[in-house]
Each structure stands twice: as C-alpha cells, then as structure tokens.
Enzyme design. Sequence first.
Site, PDB file in Angstrom:
ATOM      1  N   HIS A   1      -6.598   2.665   0.573  1.00 51.91           N
ATOM      2  CA  HIS A   1      -6.312   3.023   1.967  1.00 51.91           C
ATOM      3  C   HIS A   1      -7.124   4.304   2.147  1.00 51.91           C
ATOM      4  O   HIS A   1      -6.838   5.316   1.479  1.00 51.91           O
ATOM      5  CB  HIS A   1      -4.801   3.231   2.144  1.00 51.91           C
ATOM      6  CG  HIS A   1      -4.360   3.616   3.524  1.00 51.91           C
ATOM      7  ND1 HIS A   1      -3.247   3.045   4.132  1.00 51.91           N
ATOM      8  CD2 HIS A   1      -4.847   4.522   4.412  1.00 51.91           C
ATOM      9  CE1 HIS A   1      -3.080   3.585   5.328  1.00 51.91           C
ATOM     10  NE2 HIS A   1      -4.047   4.492   5.511  1.00 51.91           N
TER      11      HIS A   1
ATOM     12  N   CYS B   1       0.828  -1.210   0.000  1.00 51.74           N
ATOM     13  CA  CYS B   1       0.000   0.000   0.000  1.00 51.74           C
ATOM     14  C   CYS B   1       0.861   1.258   0.000  1.00 51.74           C
ATOM     15  O   CYS B   1       1.674   1.479   0.899  1.00 51.74           O
ATOM     16  CB  CYS B   1      -0.924  -0.016   1.215  1.00 51.74           C
ATOM     17  SG  CYS B   1      -1.831   1.509   1.410  1.00 51.74           S
TER      18      CYS B   1
ATOM     19  N   CYS C   1       0.379   3.420   3.123  1.00 51.87           N
ATOM     20  CA  CYS C   1       1.091   2.875   4.285  1.00 51.87           C
ATOM     21  C   CYS C   1       2.563   3.267   4.210  1.00 51.87           C
ATOM     22  O   CYS C   1       3.183   3.598   5.230  1.00 51.87           O
ATOM     23  CB  CYS C   1       0.941   1.357   4.348  1.00 51.87           C
ATOM     24  SG  CYS C   1      -0.633   0.813   5.047  1.00 51.87           S
TER      25      CYS C   1
ATOM     26  N   ASN D   1     -13.653   8.939  -2.151  1.00 48.41           N
ATOM     27  CA  ASN D   1     -13.983   7.951  -3.175  1.00 48.41           C
ATOM     28  C   ASN D   1     -13.993   6.573  -2.521  1.00 48.41           C
ATOM     29  O   ASN D   1     -13.069   6.235  -1.768  1.00 48.41           O
ATOM     30  CB  ASN D   1     -12.959   7.994  -4.310  1.00 48.41           C
ATOM     31  CG  ASN D   1     -12.987   9.309  -5.062  1.00 48.41           C
ATOM     32  OD1 ASN D   1     -14.054   9.904  -5.222  1.00 48.41           O
ATOM     33  ND2 ASN D   1     -11.837   9.780  -5.493  1.00 48.41           N
TER      34      ASN D   1
ATOM     35  N   HIS E   1      -8.998   7.670   2.525  1.00 43.89           N
ATOM     36  CA  HIS E   1      -8.475   9.037   2.607  1.00 43.89           C
ATOM     37  C   HIS E   1      -9.580  10.026   2.267  1.00 43.89           C
ATOM     38  O   HIS E   1     -10.453   9.739   1.459  1.00 43.89           O
ATOM     39  CB  HIS E   1      -7.279   9.236   1.668  1.00 43.89           C
ATOM     40  CG  HIS E   1      -7.518   8.770   0.257  1.00 43.89           C
ATOM     41  ND1 HIS E   1      -7.471   7.434  -0.091  1.00 43.89           N
ATOM     42  CD2 HIS E   1      -7.840   9.443  -0.867  1.00 43.89           C
ATOM     43  CE1 HIS E   1      -7.728   7.311  -1.380  1.00 43.89           C
ATOM     44  NE2 HIS E   1      -7.971   8.520  -1.877  1.00 43.89           N
TER      45      HIS E   1
HETATM   46  P1  AMP Z   1      -8.461   8.138  -5.022  1.00 43.45           P
HETATM   47  O1  AMP Z   1      -8.821   8.095  -6.475  1.00 43.45           O
HETATM   48  O2  AMP Z   1      -9.520   8.784  -4.167  1.00 43.45           O
HETATM   49  O3  AMP Z   1      -8.033   6.779  -4.500  1.00 43.45           O
HETATM   50  O4  AMP Z   1      -7.252   9.136  -4.912  1.00 43.45           O
HETATM   51  C1  AMP Z   1      -5.921   8.759  -4.786  1.00 43.45           C
HETATM   52  C2  AMP Z   1      -5.123  10.032  -4.804  1.00 43.45           C
HETATM   53  O5  AMP Z   1      -3.827   9.736  -4.324  1.00 43.45           O
HETATM   54  C3  AMP Z   1      -4.973  10.664  -6.189  1.00 43.45           C
HETATM   55  O6  AMP Z   1      -5.496  12.008  -6.150  1.00 43.45           O
HETATM   56  C4  AMP Z   1      -3.466  10.648  -6.412  1.00 43.45           C
HETATM   57  O7  AMP Z   1      -2.998  11.792  -7.091  1.00 43.45           O
HETATM   58  C5  AMP Z   1      -2.924  10.573  -5.002  1.00 43.45           C
HETATM   59  N1  AMP Z   1      -1.602   9.973  -4.871  1.00 43.45           N
HETATM   60  C6  AMP Z   1      -1.157   8.809  -5.416  1.00 43.45           C
HETATM   61  N2  AMP Z   1       0.124   8.584  -5.085  1.00 43.45           N
HETATM   62  C7  AMP Z   1       0.510   9.626  -4.298  1.00 43.45           C
HETATM   63  C8  AMP Z   1       1.721   9.966  -3.639  1.00 43.45           C
HETATM   64  N3  AMP Z   1       2.819   9.205  -3.720  1.00 43.45           N
HETATM   65  N4  AMP Z   1       1.756  11.127  -2.928  1.00 43.45           N
HETATM   66  C9  AMP Z   1       0.668  11.915  -2.842  1.00 43.45           C
HETATM   67  N5  AMP Z   1      -0.509  11.640  -3.440  1.00 43.45           N
HETATM   68  C10 AMP Z   1      -0.592  10.516  -4.161  1.00 43.45           C
HETATM   69 ZN    ZN Z   2      -2.367   1.281   3.609  1.00 38.75          ZN
END
Ligand code: AMP
Ligand code: ZN
Length: 112
Positions: A97, A5, A8, A86, A99
């Site tokens: 995970h 993840c 994580c 989402n 958020h």
């Molecule tokens: P979701 O579609 O709600 O799962 O959103 C996942 C979000 O995580 C997206 O807006 C990505 O741009 C963001 N994301 C993915 N990898 C990273 C990372 N390494 N650092 C910061 N944000 C990230």
């Molecule tokens: Zn996680």
Amino acid sequence: MSADCIFCKIVTGTIPSTQIYADDDVVVFKDINPLAPVHFLIVPREHIESLASCDASHQALLGKMLLLAPKLAKEQGLAGFRTMINTGREGGQEVFHIHVHVFGGGTTLPKT
Ligand code: AMP
Ligand code: ZN
C-alpha cells in the site's frame, strides 16, 4: 480498501497507530520500527499497491503526499529529512500500500 492490507486497517482505525496527521485523502503515522529518531509514513486512504501502479489519475494525490513531507517534518522539529518510496519487492517494499517514508533527527540517516 483491501481486506488483508495492514495500512488499510490503520487508515480505517481497525489497527491502532500513532497518528500525526489525517485528512480526507491521507493518513500519516509513526513507523512501528523507526530507523531514525523521527520516522513517519505518509499513506493515502485509497489502497494503491505501489508507485508502479499509479497513473495520471494519481498525480494530485502524489503531489499532496510529497508536499506534506516538509510541512510535517518541520512540525516534528526537523530541519532536514530524507524521503523514501520503496517500490516492488526488489525495491525493498514490504507493505503493498503505497507510502512515503520520512526520516530525520539523527546524525546518520538510513539509506535503505
Ligand atoms: P516498506 O518496506 O517500504 O514497505 O516499509 C513498510 C514499513 O511499514 C516498515 O518501515 C515497517 O516498520 C512499517 N510498519 C509495518 N507495520 C506497521 C504498523 N502496524 N504501524 C506502523 N508502521 C508499520
Ligand atoms: Zn491498503
């Protein structure tokens, strides 16, 4: 902690992030692909797949995450903001995970 993840790994510091807040329960960092001038993610340290996998034991944590949104949005200079959680692939979730997205600072805000 889930080995594959990405959040994580961010929570434990294995992968870098631009952190704006952290405590014993939660880490908050800027989205790597911002959809608004201000776009950050409120992430629990505990690996919980999604809102759909939460139960009553997560009530306090979820409340804490939501209450952090206005506090941190204000600190980031936002007078108003949009939140988004989402849930599931059909709900547009890409990182499994849980958020909370917080967006703001633009004249138009993302709807997805
Ligand atoms: P979701 O579609 O709600 O799962 O959103 C996942 C979000 O995580 C997206 O807006 C990505 O741009 C963001 N994301 C993915 N990898 C990273 C990372 N390494 N650092 C910061 N944000 C990230
Ligand atoms: Zn996680």
